[in-house]
Scaffold this motif. Structure first.
Motif, PDB file in Angstrom:
ATOM      1  N   LYS A  11      25.926  55.720  55.065  1.00  5.17           N
ATOM      2  CA  LYS A  11      26.106  54.282  55.151  1.00  5.17           C
ATOM      3  C   LYS A  11      27.073  53.837  54.061  1.00  5.17           C
ATOM      4  N   GLN A  12      28.059  53.107  54.449  1.00  2.00           N
ATOM      5  CA  GLN A  12      29.024  52.618  53.488  1.00  2.00           C
ATOM      6  C   GLN A  12      28.604  51.251  52.992  1.00  2.00           C
ATOM      7  N   ILE A  13      29.067  50.908  51.805  1.00  2.00           N
ATOM      8  CA  ILE A  13      28.707  49.635  51.180  1.00  2.00           C
ATOM      9  C   ILE A  13      29.144  48.471  52.066  1.00  2.00           C
ATOM     10  N   ALA A  14      30.339  48.558  52.634  1.00  5.91           N
ATOM     11  CA  ALA A  14      30.826  47.472  53.494  1.00  5.91           C
ATOM     12  C   ALA A  14      29.926  47.282  54.711  1.00  5.91           C
ATOM     13  N   ASP A  15      29.376  48.370  55.233  1.00  5.12           N
ATOM     14  CA  ASP A  15      28.459  48.259  56.369  1.00  5.12           C
ATOM     15  C   ASP A  15      27.200  47.501  55.969  1.00  5.12           C
ATOM     16  N   GLU A  16      26.687  47.774  54.779  1.00  7.26           N
ATOM     17  CA  GLU A  16      25.483  47.082  54.294  1.00  7.26           C
ATOM     18  C   GLU A  16      25.759  45.593  54.108  1.00  7.26           C
ATOM     19  N   VAL A  17      26.919  45.265  53.543  1.00  3.10           N
ATOM     20  CA  VAL A  17      27.293  43.858  53.364  1.00  3.10           C
ATOM     21  C   VAL A  17      27.403  43.186  54.739  1.00  3.10           C
ATOM     22  N   GLU A  55      36.437  44.162  54.191  1.00  2.00           N
ATOM     23  CA  GLU A  55      36.089  45.088  55.264  1.00  2.00           C
ATOM     24  C   GLU A  55      34.867  44.598  56.039  1.00  2.00           C
ATOM     25  N   ALA A  56      33.844  44.120  55.316  1.00  2.67           N
ATOM     26  CA  ALA A  56      32.629  43.630  55.970  1.00  2.67           C
ATOM     27  C   ALA A  56      32.926  42.411  56.846  1.00  2.67           C
ATOM     28  N   VAL A  57      33.700  41.486  56.329  1.00  2.93           N
ATOM     29  CA  VAL A  57      34.057  40.295  57.095  1.00  2.93           C
ATOM     30  C   VAL A  57      34.902  40.684  58.301  1.00  2.93           C
ATOM     31  N   SER A  58      35.815  41.627  58.105  1.00  2.00           N
ATOM     32  CA  SER A  58      36.660  42.087  59.205  1.00  2.00           C
ATOM     33  C   SER A  58      35.829  42.671  60.349  1.00  2.00           C
ATOM     34  N   VAL A  59      34.793  43.424  60.017  1.00  2.00           N
ATOM     35  CA  VAL A  59      33.903  43.985  61.040  1.00  2.00           C
ATOM     36  C   VAL A  59      33.271  42.858  61.855  1.00  2.00           C
TER      37      VAL A  59
END
Length: 178
Positions: A11-17, A55-59
């Protein structure tokens, strides 16, 4: 014994965010049209860097949950289930819903696996079942769960349908979290 490699999920940090932001939207804490905090505010809230926030917002923008308006900020959109990534949809589903869909999938997976399996598939399934029995007898519930999941994924793999195997794998991960 020859065991094939399986993809390792980290799990990447951006995925958690992204998941935490998505949970706020799904829970109704941020309604459609709500402006979310700015990048610097999100960086401070999560204790992460700018690239992680972007990255999180982009997802979530790609998923159709957020919309960026140049010069005005990022806003919550009307989410459409068809655009929402399956992992995110499963994370907010009721556990009974996940189990019901998994049950339906398992019927077809078992049917296709019975038609398409080979000796290697049978070997992998048997090894997982043996490991499952041994971990249960030892009282190792975590090991039991891992072995059970390995068994079910081996059955799914025996279908020779990569999409079905991937979809089923998403359900297994949702159940593991539950």
């Amino acid at each position: 014994m020859n065991f094939p490699f399986q993809a390792v999920k980290r799990k990447q940090i951006a995925d958690e965010v992204a998941e935490q932001l998505q949970r706020k939207i799904a829970a109704g804490e941020w309604n459609v049209g709500t402006k979310i905090p700015t990048e610097p505010e999100l960086m401070k809230l999560f204790g992460v860097g700018r690239s992680t926030v972007r990255e999180a917002v982009s997802v979530l923008v790609h998923a159709g949950l957020l919309e960026k308006k140049q010069g005005h900020g990022t806003f919550v959109c009307q989410p459409t289930t068809s655009q929402e990534p399956l992992d995110y949809r499963l994370s907010r589903a009721e556990i009974i819903e996940v189990y019901e869909v998994r049950s339906v999938l398992e019927l077809e997976i078992a049917r296709l696996a019975a038609l398409r399996r080979n000796d290697e598939d049978l070997h992998l399934m048997r090894a997982a079942l043996d490991r499952r029995a041994a971990t249960l007898a030892a009282g190792d519930l975590s090991g039991y769960l891992d072995a059970d999941i390995t068994f079910h994924l081996a059955v799914a793999g025996a279908t020779r349908n990569k999409v079905l195997t991937d979809v089923y794998g998403s359900f297994v991960e949702a159940i593991r979290k539950a």
